[in-house]
Write an enzyme that holds these catalytic residues in place. Structure first.
Site, short mmCIF file in Angstrom:
data_model
loop_
_atom_site.label_atom_id
_atom_site.label_comp_id
_atom_site.label_asym_id
_atom_site.label_seq_id
_atom_site.Cartn_x
_atom_site.Cartn_y
_atom_site.Cartn_z
N LYS A 182 -8.56 -10.14 -3.42
CA LYS A 182 -7.62 -11.26 -3.26
C LYS A 182 -8.05 -12.45 -4.10
O LYS A 182 -7.25 -13.06 -4.79
CB LYS A 182 -7.58 -11.71 -1.81
N LYS A 189 3.99 -6.71 -8.86
CA LYS A 189 3.78 -6.24 -7.49
C LYS A 189 3.92 -4.74 -7.37
O LYS A 189 3.23 -4.09 -6.61
CB LYS A 189 4.76 -6.95 -6.56
N TRP A 237 7.73 -6.38 -17.14
CA TRP A 237 6.28 -6.23 -17.14
C TRP A 237 5.98 -5.29 -18.30
O TRP A 237 6.34 -4.11 -18.26
CB TRP A 237 5.80 -5.66 -15.82
N CYS A 261 9.06 -3.88 -13.86
CA CYS A 261 10.29 -4.47 -14.39
C CYS A 261 11.35 -4.46 -13.29
O CYS A 261 11.35 -3.60 -12.41
CB CYS A 261 10.86 -3.72 -15.59
N ASN A 294 13.93 0.13 -16.64
CA ASN A 294 12.72 0.04 -15.84
C ASN A 294 12.06 1.42 -15.85
O ASN A 294 12.69 2.39 -15.44
CB ASN A 294 13.06 -0.37 -14.41
N GLY A 295 10.84 1.51 -16.33
CA GLY A 295 10.15 2.80 -16.35
C GLY A 295 9.52 3.04 -17.70
O GLY A 295 9.31 2.10 -18.47
N GLU A 297 -7.60 -11.79 -7.92
CA GLU A 297 -6.25 -11.74 -8.47
C GLU A 297 -5.51 -13.06 -8.41
O GLU A 297 -4.73 -13.35 -9.30
CB GLU A 297 -5.42 -10.60 -7.85
N ARG A 346 8.21 -8.08 -9.75
CA ARG A 346 8.05 -6.80 -10.45
C ARG A 346 7.53 -6.98 -11.88
O ARG A 346 7.27 -6.00 -12.58
CB ARG A 346 9.38 -6.05 -10.50
N HIS A 403 -29.90 -3.01 -4.14
CA HIS A 403 -30.06 -1.87 -5.05
C HIS A 403 -29.53 -2.19 -6.45
O HIS A 403 -29.17 -1.28 -7.20
CB HIS A 403 -29.36 -0.64 -4.47
N GLU A 418 -11.51 -6.02 -0.01
CA GLU A 418 -10.19 -6.64 -0.02
C GLU A 418 -10.30 -8.16 -0.26
O GLU A 418 -9.50 -8.74 -1.02
CB GLU A 418 -9.47 -6.33 1.30
C1 F6R Z 1 -3.23 -6.48 -4.39
C2 F6R Z 1 -2.06 -5.62 -4.44
C3 F6R Z 1 -2.18 -4.31 -5.12
C4 F6R Z 1 -1.34 -3.24 -4.38
C5 F6R Z 1 -1.34 -1.93 -5.17
C6 F6R Z 1 -0.57 -0.85 -4.45
O1 F6R Z 1 -2.98 -7.64 -3.68
O2 F6R Z 1 -1.01 -5.99 -3.98
O3 F6R Z 1 -3.50 -3.91 -5.24
O4 F6R Z 1 -1.88 -3.05 -3.10
O5 F6R Z 1 -0.77 -2.16 -6.43
O6 F6R Z 1 0.76 -1.21 -4.27
P1 F6R Z 1 1.64 -0.52 -3.16
O7 F6R Z 1 1.11 -0.89 -1.84
O8 F6R Z 1 3.03 -1.06 -3.39
O9 F6R Z 1 1.56 0.96 -3.41
#
Ligand code: F6R
Length: 606
Positions: free
Chosen positions: A483, A601, A74, A2, A98-99, A486, A27, A502, A479
């Site tokens: 990507k 994010k 969020w 949020c 927020n929280g 998501e 957020r 396996h 990774e």
């Molecule tokens: C994927 C992504 C998330 C963050 C994860 C940790 O693209 O962005 O997997 O890497 O939520 O977030 P931070 O780096 O802010 O601790």
């Protein structure tokens, strides 16, 4: 999660808050809302969905105010709908939150027994009800806010607008909150992130936990900080705001994610400059003064995959054993933590709840803690004994790209410092040149984005994707799959190439695509693994070394890469091809690339 914003000042507060919320949409974007005063009454406008929905409503009314609070959500407690959207308002106040209020349920039951009625399913409304109850009992707003805050458990930040006076109040516990002022224009703001304040204020203030912030246009400083007992507080840090207005826009790029992918070569160059030749060298050497017997890395998502890359650096270059763990598991696993070991936490935001909890656990067990982090002043930054900033600038795209690269490379620089590579001019030159070479190769790769687009166009409708890599390319396979999942909403998995047989190989058929990440190391073995998939009719997209007809000939689509001289940095090179691939698949799928569904994010909840 949020995002919260509050503003008082000569400008139209509603517009200022909407602009701030827009920047905080990373957020969370389940709903958005604003509250301001009109004709002596508190007005609220809120709507499920992105800020555009809210803007649509506001466009139909005359909106001008000199104080306003707003929220982008969020969802945690309560489904996504208009009622559960913030702000929550009563006769006297409006609040945004927020929280998480961990004891919301029991507080709510107790208040309901006393006749309090709740409109929403949110925990946030519980705080508002507590404040209201205090006011109804005759307490002034300050004690109503603080006494209620003492009753709520968990990590939270609140911003409160009052009907009867012209101030905005804010306070927080273990949640991000920043205030900002412009003495020149008389604007004063509060937000979850300094980014929302760019271009509007020149000085920012980070209040400590349980410090009450009073934003007041009539006070000389525009803002005053108080302890919970009402005495003036000095528990805040102030600094000039260094985020440029330019970083808040996409420029000529259609998406922030693409802009951030293209920023990588420049950022790599400045990271090397900063830590090898510039002011960062001292911080790097200081971090290397603690020579650990064992490193515990804890992080989440992409940051955790950067941790896997760093593990490879520390183990191969420094011969220091590393345990890399998901922060969400680490904290509940009773990990064995011993003196002389260090905790290393990797995070873009520095606010990820699980990563913060892992850091706290290490600290409680007497370990030195170190952060590789992007956001200066974030909770992780403040809580660790030492920090290495990754210097990625603001990352807006919800899918992390440039932060991953910078995190891993900062880890490489730390390993260089530990290894004494930064004390010897010859070695300094080698590492600096290698970073420059990586930047150059990524520049070249980015010029070939159309080739990756063409491959993506051929395969984007496939049923599923396996990213495979061996050794140092395995984290990149994880990774790459993350990507793609998501941002393109397609099923993708990252596998160590040798593991496929396996079990997962059972899934291979002509509708499955293998993105084979083939570096110059373990080449023959990786090619054999690709053959195994080919033999089962899987489609092969290979990102591999140029002039290698063995791998090219068995691939359906081949993207040639120039690995020479990159050595241990080559995973970060190949990863950019993955980033572009995910981007183009998402473009063909037509998804919301910068704000993929269900995501936020900054994950500040467990
Ligand atoms: C994927 C992504 C998330 C963050 C994860 C940790 O693209 O962005 O997997 O890497 O939520 O977030 P931070 O780096 O802010 O601790």
């Amino acid at each position: 999660m949020c995002g919260i914003v509050g503003h008082i000042g000569p400008k139209n507060s509603i517009e200022v808050v909407l602009e701030g919320l827009k920047r905080l949409e990373y957020r969370g974007y389940d709903s958005a809302g604003v509250s301001f005063k009109k004709n002596g009454k508190i007005e609220v406008y809120k709507k499920a969905g992105k800020i555009e929905n809210l803007k649509g409503i506001l466009a139909k009314i005359e909106t001008n105010a000199n104080s306003c609070i707003g929220h982008t959500r969020w969802a945690t407690h309560g489904e996504v709908n208009d009622t559960n959207s913030h702000p929550h308002v009563s006769e006297n106040i409006a609040i945004v939150h927020n929280g998480i209020i961990e004891n919301a349920h029991s507080l709510k039951i107790e208040m309901m027994k006393n006749g309090v009625k709740f409109k929403s399913q949110t925990d946030s409304e519980v705080y508002m009800a507590l404040v209201n109850r205090e006011i109804e009992q005759g307490n002034d707003l300050f004690s109503a806010i603080t006494e209620s805050f003492k009753k709520v458990e968990g990590n939270s930040a609140f911003v409160i607008l009052n009907k009867n006076t012209n101030e905005i109040w804010a306070l927080k516990r273990a949640a991000p909150l920043v205030c900002g002022t412009s003495k020149k224009t008389g604007e004063v703001l509060v937000s979850s992130d300094p980014y929302a304040l760019a271009g509007m204020v020149d000085t920012i203030y980070f209040p400590g936990d349980n410090v009450v912030c009073k934003l007041d246009q009539n006070s000389e400083n525009l803002i005053t900080f108080f302890e919970m007992d009402g005495t003036v507080s000095q528990r805040f840090k102030s600094k000039p705001l260094e985020i440029s207005l330019e970083s808040t826009t996409k420029g000529t790029y259609p998406h922030f994610m693409l802009k951030e992918i293209y920023e990588q070569p420049g950022l790599i160059r400045s990271l090397a400059q900063h830590y090898v030749h510039g002011a960062g060298r001292e911080a790097l050497n200081a971090s290397a003064n603690i020579i650990p017997s064992h490193v515990h890395i804890a992080a989440c998502g992409t940051a955790s995959y950067a941790g896997l890359v760093i593990k490879e650096f520390f183990e191969r270059i420094n011969r220091i054993p590393v345990a890399n763990e998901l922060a969400s598991e680490f904290r509940y696993r009773e990990p064995i933590l011993r003196k002389g070991e260090i905790g290393l936490f990797i995070s873009q935001s520095g606010e990820t709840a699980d990563t913060l909890a892992a850091q706290e656990l290490c600290q409680e067990n007497g370990l030195k803690t170190l952060a590789i982090v992007n956001v200066e002043g974030s909770t992780l930054f403040r809580n660790c004994d030492a920090n290495l900033l990754i210097k990625a600038g603001v990352e807006i795209g919800v899918a992390s790209t440039k932060a991953f690269t910078q995190q891993a490379l900062t880890g490489r620089l730390m390993s260089a410092a530990l290894n004494g590579e930064l004390k010897d001019e010859r070695k300094i030159k080698i590492i600096f040149n290698k970073f420059s070479l990586l930047a150059e190769r990524i520049d070249e790769l980015l010029l070939r984005s159309e080739e990756i687009k063409a491959i993506a166009q051929k395969v984007f409708e496939s049923k599923g994707f396996f990213f495979t890599g061996r050794g140092k390319y395995f984290p990149i396979a994880l990774e790459g799959a993350l990507k793609l999942k998501e941002i393109a909403y397609v099923h993708a998995e990252g596998y160590a190439a040798g593991e496929l047989k396996h079990g997962p190989i059972a899934l291979i058929d002509n509708e499955m695509v293998n993105i084979a990440l083939v570096g110059p190391e373990l080449l023959d073995k990786t090619i054999s693994n690709v053959q195994e998939i080919k033999a089962r009719k899987g489609k092969i997209v290979a990102f591999g070394p140029e002039n290698n007809s063995d791998i090219e000939s068995i691939s359906d689509y081949y993207f040639a890469l120039k690995f020479e001289g990159l050595d241990e940095l080559s995973p970060l090179y190949i990863n950019v091809a993955n980033q572009l691939f995910a981007y183009w698949v998402a473009r063909f799928k037509g998804t919301d690339i910068d704000k993929p569904r269900n995501l936020a994010k900054s994950v500040t909840v467990e």
